[in-house]
Design a protein around this motif. Structure first.
Motif, PDB file in Angstrom:
ATOM      1  N   GLN A  57       0.833  -1.197   0.000  1.00 14.76           N
ATOM      2  CA  GLN A  57       0.000   0.000   0.000  1.00 14.76           C
ATOM      3  C   GLN A  57       0.869   1.248   0.000  1.00 14.76           C
ATOM      4  N   PHE A  58       0.278   2.347  -0.429  1.00 16.76           N
ATOM      5  CA  PHE A  58       0.900   3.644  -0.180  1.00 16.76           C
ATOM      6  C   PHE A  58       0.595   3.944   1.279  1.00 16.76           C
ATOM      7  N   PHE A  59       1.599   3.836   2.127  1.00 18.33           N
ATOM      8  CA  PHE A  59       1.373   3.918   3.571  1.00 18.33           C
ATOM      9  C   PHE A  59       1.583   5.323   4.123  1.00 18.33           C
ATOM     10  N   ARG A  60       2.212   6.175   3.379  1.00 16.28           N
ATOM     11  CA  ARG A  60       2.453   7.544   3.873  1.00 16.28           C
ATOM     12  C   ARG A  60       1.929   8.539   2.860  1.00 16.28           C
ATOM     13  N   TYR A  61       1.146   9.470   3.364  1.00 11.92           N
ATOM     14  CA  TYR A  61       0.627  10.559   2.548  1.00 11.92           C
ATOM     15  C   TYR A  61       0.872  11.848   3.303  1.00 11.92           C
ATOM     16  N   ILE A  62       1.654  12.716   2.712  1.00 12.79           N
ATOM     17  CA  ILE A  62       1.888  14.041   3.278  1.00 12.79           C
ATOM     18  C   ILE A  62       1.342  15.023   2.248  1.00 12.79           C
ATOM     19  N   PRO A  63       0.215  15.675   2.564  1.00  7.51           N
ATOM     20  CA  PRO A  63      -0.421  16.556   1.582  1.00  7.51           C
ATOM     21  C   PRO A  63       0.559  17.558   0.982  1.00  7.51           C
ATOM     22  N   GLU A  64       0.481  17.714  -0.339  1.00  8.99           N
ATOM     23  CA  GLU A  64       1.308  18.632  -1.112  1.00  8.99           C
ATOM     24  C   GLU A  64       2.802  18.319  -1.042  1.00  8.99           C
ATOM     25  N   VAL A  65       3.172  17.119  -0.548  1.00  9.33           N
ATOM     26  CA  VAL A  65       4.586  16.736  -0.488  1.00  9.33           C
ATOM     27  C   VAL A  65       4.795  15.417  -1.216  1.00  9.33           C
ATOM     28  N   LEU A  66       4.219  14.296  -0.686  1.00 15.15           N
ATOM     29  CA  LEU A  66       4.510  12.997  -1.283  1.00 15.15           C
ATOM     30  C   LEU A  66       3.515  11.928  -0.858  1.00 15.15           C
ATOM     31  N   ILE A  67       3.519  10.825  -1.632  1.00 16.45           N
ATOM     32  CA  ILE A  67       2.898   9.568  -1.231  1.00 16.45           C
ATOM     33  C   ILE A  67       4.006   8.522  -1.309  1.00 16.45           C
ATOM     34  N   GLN A  68       4.046   7.609  -0.344  1.00 16.75           N
ATOM     35  CA  GLN A  68       5.171   6.677  -0.231  1.00 16.75           C
ATOM     36  C   GLN A  68       4.706   5.228  -0.135  1.00 16.75           C
ATOM     37  N   THR A  69       5.503   4.324  -0.714  1.00 15.16           N
ATOM     38  CA  THR A  69       5.246   2.894  -0.682  1.00 15.16           C
ATOM     39  C   THR A  69       6.578   2.145  -0.687  1.00 15.16           C
ATOM     40  N   SER A 112      14.087  -0.421  -0.850  1.00 22.67           N
ATOM     41  CA  SER A 112      12.915  -0.696  -1.687  1.00 22.67           C
ATOM     42  C   SER A 112      11.855   0.399  -1.624  1.00 22.67           C
ATOM     43  N   GLN A 113      11.927   1.287  -0.656  1.00 24.89           N
ATOM     44  CA  GLN A 113      10.877   2.292  -0.518  1.00 24.89           C
ATOM     45  C   GLN A 113      11.105   3.460  -1.479  1.00 24.89           C
ATOM     46  N   PHE A 114       9.987   3.941  -2.028  1.00 26.85           N
ATOM     47  CA  PHE A 114      10.055   5.102  -2.900  1.00 26.85           C
ATOM     48  C   PHE A 114       8.829   5.962  -2.683  1.00 26.85           C
ATOM     49  N   PHE A 115       8.907   7.191  -3.163  1.00 23.77           N
ATOM     50  CA  PHE A 115       7.767   8.095  -3.068  1.00 23.77           C
ATOM     51  C   PHE A 115       7.547   8.788  -4.393  1.00 23.77           C
ATOM     52  N   ILE A 116       6.339   9.321  -4.535  1.00 19.94           N
ATOM     53  CA  ILE A 116       5.975  10.138  -5.691  1.00 19.94           C
ATOM     54  C   ILE A 116       5.754  11.545  -5.169  1.00 19.94           C
ATOM     55  N   CYS A 117       6.452  12.499  -5.764  1.00 20.54           N
ATOM     56  CA  CYS A 117       6.324  13.896  -5.344  1.00 20.54           C
ATOM     57  C   CYS A 117       4.969  14.455  -5.761  1.00 20.54           C
ATOM     58  N   LEU A 118       4.360  15.168  -4.860  1.00 17.06           N
ATOM     59  CA  LEU A 118       3.075  15.806  -5.149  1.00 17.06           C
ATOM     60  C   LEU A 118       3.237  17.270  -5.508  1.00 17.06           C
ATOM     61  N   SER A 119       4.372  17.865  -5.126  1.00 14.32           N
ATOM     62  CA  SER A 119       4.664  19.248  -5.526  1.00 14.32           C
ATOM     63  C   SER A 119       6.151  19.524  -5.345  1.00 14.32           C
TER      64      SER A 119
END
Length: 143
Positions: A57-69, A112-119
């Motif tokens: 799962q994407f276990f971390r969500y930081i609004p306007e920063v990132l989602i992480q899995t 193995s962990q990576f994130f997608i930048c939201l801004s």
């Protein structure tokens, strides 16, 4: 969660490697930066081919920063078993919206962990410690 890779002709400019990320909200496609980040993308490809990311799962969500899995425990405290960590490559790709980057597990190491930048504004402080290795090219509204 992370699906197959495909290679496509980009209109005569060569071949590109694409990761498909399947979520409950839809699918995203990301072009891997295989020329700029060969060690990191090869590591990521091995993890995907081993099906490590399936079901995570994407276990971390930081609004306007990132989602992480990429954590087998879905809490940020784990890494892929039997894969190990690799040395972090130097990366000059800015952490703009839609950029995928590996998290660092120790100084100059990634797992193995990576994130997608939201801004860009929210993630720019991570540049230099978290190497970018792909960019979302389709399905960005899923984020």
């Amino acid at each position: 969660m992370l699906g197959l890779f495909k290679k496509e002709d980009t209109g005569g400019s060569g071949v590109r490697t694409v990761a498909r990320i399947f979520t409950s909200k839809g699918m995203m496609e990301a072009d891997l930066l295989t020329d700029e980040m060969p060690i990191t993308t090869a590591h990521f490809i091995r993890l995907v081919q081993s099906e490590f990311y399936n079901g995570l799962q994407f276990f971390r969500y930081i609004p306007e920063v990132l989602i992480q899995t990429g954590c087998p425990y879905n809490n940020g405290m784990g890494a892929a078993p039997n894969v190990g960590h690799i040395s972090q490559e130097t990366c000059n790709v800015p952490l703009n919206e839609g950029v995928l980057a590996m998290t660092h597990t120790a100084p100059h190491m990634i797992g193995s962990q990576f994130f997608i930048c939201l801004s860009r504004r929210g993630a720019s402080h991570l540049e230099g410690s978290c190497p970018a290795f792909a960019k979302i090219t389709a399905g960005g509204t899923v984020m």
